[in-house]
Design a protein around this motif. Structure first.
Motif, mmCIF file in Angstrom:
data_model
loop_
_atom_site.group_PDB
_atom_site.id
_atom_site.type_symbol
_atom_site.label_atom_id
_atom_site.label_comp_id
_atom_site.label_asym_id
_atom_site.label_seq_id
_atom_site.Cartn_x
_atom_site.Cartn_y
_atom_site.Cartn_z
ATOM 1 N N SER A 120 50.026 6.471 32.856
ATOM 2 C CA SER A 120 48.658 6.911 33.084
ATOM 3 C C SER A 120 48.413 7.031 34.588
ATOM 4 C CB SER A 120 47.672 5.920 32.462
ATOM 5 O OG SER A 120 47.846 4.637 33.031
ATOM 6 N N MET A 121 47.224 7.427 34.948
ATOM 7 C CA MET A 121 46.862 7.594 36.357
ATOM 8 C C MET A 121 45.420 7.135 36.537
ATOM 9 S SD MET A 121 47.060 11.084 38.613
ATOM 10 C CE MET A 121 46.118 11.289 40.115
ATOM 11 N N ALA A 122 45.196 6.250 37.518
ATOM 12 C CA ALA A 122 43.863 5.690 37.740
ATOM 13 C C ALA A 122 43.257 6.237 39.029
ATOM 14 C CB ALA A 122 43.940 4.165 37.809
ATOM 15 N N ALA A 123 41.937 6.244 39.064
ATOM 16 C CA ALA A 123 41.205 6.711 40.243
ATOM 17 C C ALA A 123 39.894 5.947 40.346
ATOM 18 C CB ALA A 123 40.956 8.219 40.162
ATOM 19 N N MET A 124 39.261 6.056 41.510
ATOM 20 C CA MET A 124 37.974 5.411 41.741
ATOM 21 C C MET A 124 36.968 6.475 42.168
ATOM 22 S SD MET A 124 36.749 2.250 41.603
ATOM 23 C CE MET A 124 38.043 1.086 42.072
ATOM 24 N N VAL A 125 35.826 6.490 41.490
ATOM 25 C CA VAL A 125 34.784 7.470 41.784
ATOM 26 C C VAL A 125 33.617 6.752 42.452
ATOM 27 C CG1 VAL A 125 33.224 9.202 40.827
ATOM 28 C CG2 VAL A 125 35.468 8.834 39.776
ATOM 29 N N LYS A 126 33.158 7.290 43.587
ATOM 30 C CA LYS A 126 32.026 6.701 44.302
ATOM 31 C C LYS A 126 30.756 7.435 43.904
ATOM 32 C CE LYS A 126 32.551 5.317 48.509
ATOM 33 N NZ LYS A 126 32.194 3.895 48.330
ATOM 34 N N LEU A 127 29.834 6.712 43.281
ATOM 35 C CA LEU A 127 28.583 7.302 42.808
ATOM 36 C C LEU A 127 27.420 6.880 43.693
ATOM 37 C CD1 LEU A 127 29.024 6.716 38.964
ATOM 38 C CD2 LEU A 127 29.434 8.830 40.234
ATOM 39 N N PRO A 128 26.665 7.834 44.239
ATOM 40 C CA PRO A 128 25.515 7.502 45.089
ATOM 41 C C PRO A 128 24.338 6.930 44.296
ATOM 42 C CG PRO A 128 25.666 9.873 44.780
ATOM 43 C CD PRO A 128 26.904 9.292 44.177
ATOM 44 N N GLN A 129 24.334 7.174 42.991
ATOM 45 C CA GLN A 129 23.311 6.595 42.112
ATOM 46 C C GLN A 129 23.857 6.595 40.684
ATOM 47 O OE1 GLN A 129 20.176 9.646 42.802
ATOM 48 N NE2 GLN A 129 20.275 10.045 40.594
ATOM 49 N N SER A 130 23.230 5.862 39.819
ATOM 50 C CA SER A 130 23.688 5.791 38.431
ATOM 51 C C SER A 130 23.484 7.142 37.741
ATOM 52 C CB SER A 130 22.933 4.700 37.669
ATOM 53 O OG SER A 130 21.539 4.971 37.671
ATOM 54 N N ILE A 131 24.418 7.477 36.833
ATOM 55 C CA ILE A 131 24.295 8.723 36.083
ATOM 56 C C ILE A 131 24.505 8.423 34.601
ATOM 57 C CG2 ILE A 131 25.109 10.109 38.033
ATOM 58 C CD1 ILE A 131 27.771 10.383 36.615
ATOM 59 N N ASP A 132 24.018 9.345 33.756
ATOM 60 C CA ASP A 132 24.080 9.145 32.307
ATOM 61 C C ASP A 132 25.449 9.504 31.734
ATOM 62 O OD1 ASP A 132 21.435 8.289 32.248
ATOM 63 O OD2 ASP A 132 20.682 10.346 32.015
ATOM 64 N N ASN A 133 26.120 10.478 32.341
ATOM 65 C CA ASN A 133 27.408 10.898 31.788
ATOM 66 C C ASN A 133 28.321 11.420 32.900
ATOM 67 O OD1 ASN A 133 29.334 11.418 29.830
ATOM 68 N ND2 ASN A 133 28.609 13.508 29.496
ATOM 69 N N LEU A 134 29.401 10.702 33.152
ATOM 70 C CA LEU A 134 30.374 11.102 34.164
ATOM 71 C C LEU A 134 31.478 11.911 33.496
ATOM 72 C CD1 LEU A 134 31.419 10.868 37.093
ATOM 73 C CD2 LEU A 134 32.642 8.807 36.373
ATOM 74 N N ILE A 135 31.767 13.080 34.027
ATOM 75 C CA ILE A 135 32.788 13.963 33.479
ATOM 76 C C ILE A 135 33.974 14.011 34.433
ATOM 77 C CG2 ILE A 135 33.330 16.322 32.749
ATOM 78 C CD1 ILE A 135 30.388 16.673 32.047
#
Length: 235
Positions: A120-135
């Motif tokens: 598998s392959m992992a990553a980290m996503v930086k979100l400036p605010q909470s969201i309902d659905n990350l794609i």
């Protein structure tokens, strides 16, 4: 005690004579440097004493000030040498500590990562605010979209996402470089988010005299500076 005249009999000021002396210094055969040493200043001082106008002597305070400047220049040179030794020692110590990272995964900036065979392959996503659905979208090395999947609601901050290494039909994809992209609705608009990926450390290198410690990462052509590492995975 007599002082040194600001202008010698040759009409050159003290600063001009220093510049002239430095221009006459031959480059060091090894380093190519043209640095003036303390003995050069003392030589110039002696020369000025012999050429000064006896009818216009400078005060003792100015003489002492010049001698103090010689000592300051010499002290700065020694201090620079000590800093270089300290920097070399710190770099070696960093490299020794970084050697413990060999074989471990580290998080580095950049959306392109390396997938291992049947892994598998992992990553980290930086979100400036909470969201309902990350794609999350996955592209191969030539930019073709190979997989899209929903991650769901995510809070503000860093969110880890993991791709199982399979395409949209569930077929395992070959090892190689893949790019992870992440997007989602924020304030009614679709936004792309910053992504970092994990990579495995193959070896540790010392920088080219610049004090940097470099990490060779599996699948990466260029090493990454240790200072760029955002997270170290568990051993």
């Amino acid at each position: 005690m007599a002082g040194v005249d600001n202008v010698g009999q040759n009409g050159l000021s003290y600063v001009d004579q220093l510049k002239k002396l430095q221009e006459q210094k031959k480059p060091d055969e090894v380093t190519g440097k043209q640095d003036l040493k303390q003995e050069d200043f003392l030589s110039l001082l002696t020369k000025q004493l012999s050429q000064q106008d006896p009818f216009k002597p400078v005060s003792n305070d100015q003489m002492i000030a010049q001698m103090a400047s010689f000592a300051t220049v010499d002290g700065i040179g020694k201090m620079n040498s000590q800093f270089e030794n300290l920097n070399s020692s710190m770099t070696s110590n960093q490299a020794l500590q970084a050697s413990s990272l060999v074989g471990r995964d580290v998080l580095v900036p950049g959306a392109t990562g390396v997938k291992k065979d049947a892994g598998s392959m992992a990553a980290m996503v930086k979100l400036p605010q909470s969201i309902d659905n990350l794609i999350v979208r996955v592209e191969n090395e030539v930019g073709q979209l190979v997989r899209t999947f929903d991650v769901g609601a995510k809070p503000v901050g860093d969110s880890r996402v993991e791709w199982d290494g399979k395409d949209q039909n569930g077929n395992a994809l070959p090892a190689g470089k893949y790019k992870i992209k992440a997007s989602g609705l924020m304030d009614g608009k679709n936004n792309e988010f910053e992504v970092s990926t994990y990579a495995n450390v193959n070896s540790v290198l010392l920088g080219k005299g610049d004090g940097n410690v470099l990490l060779n990462l599996a699948g990466f052509e260029s090493p990454v500076r240790l200072a760029e590492v955002l997270e170290v995975g568990k051993a």
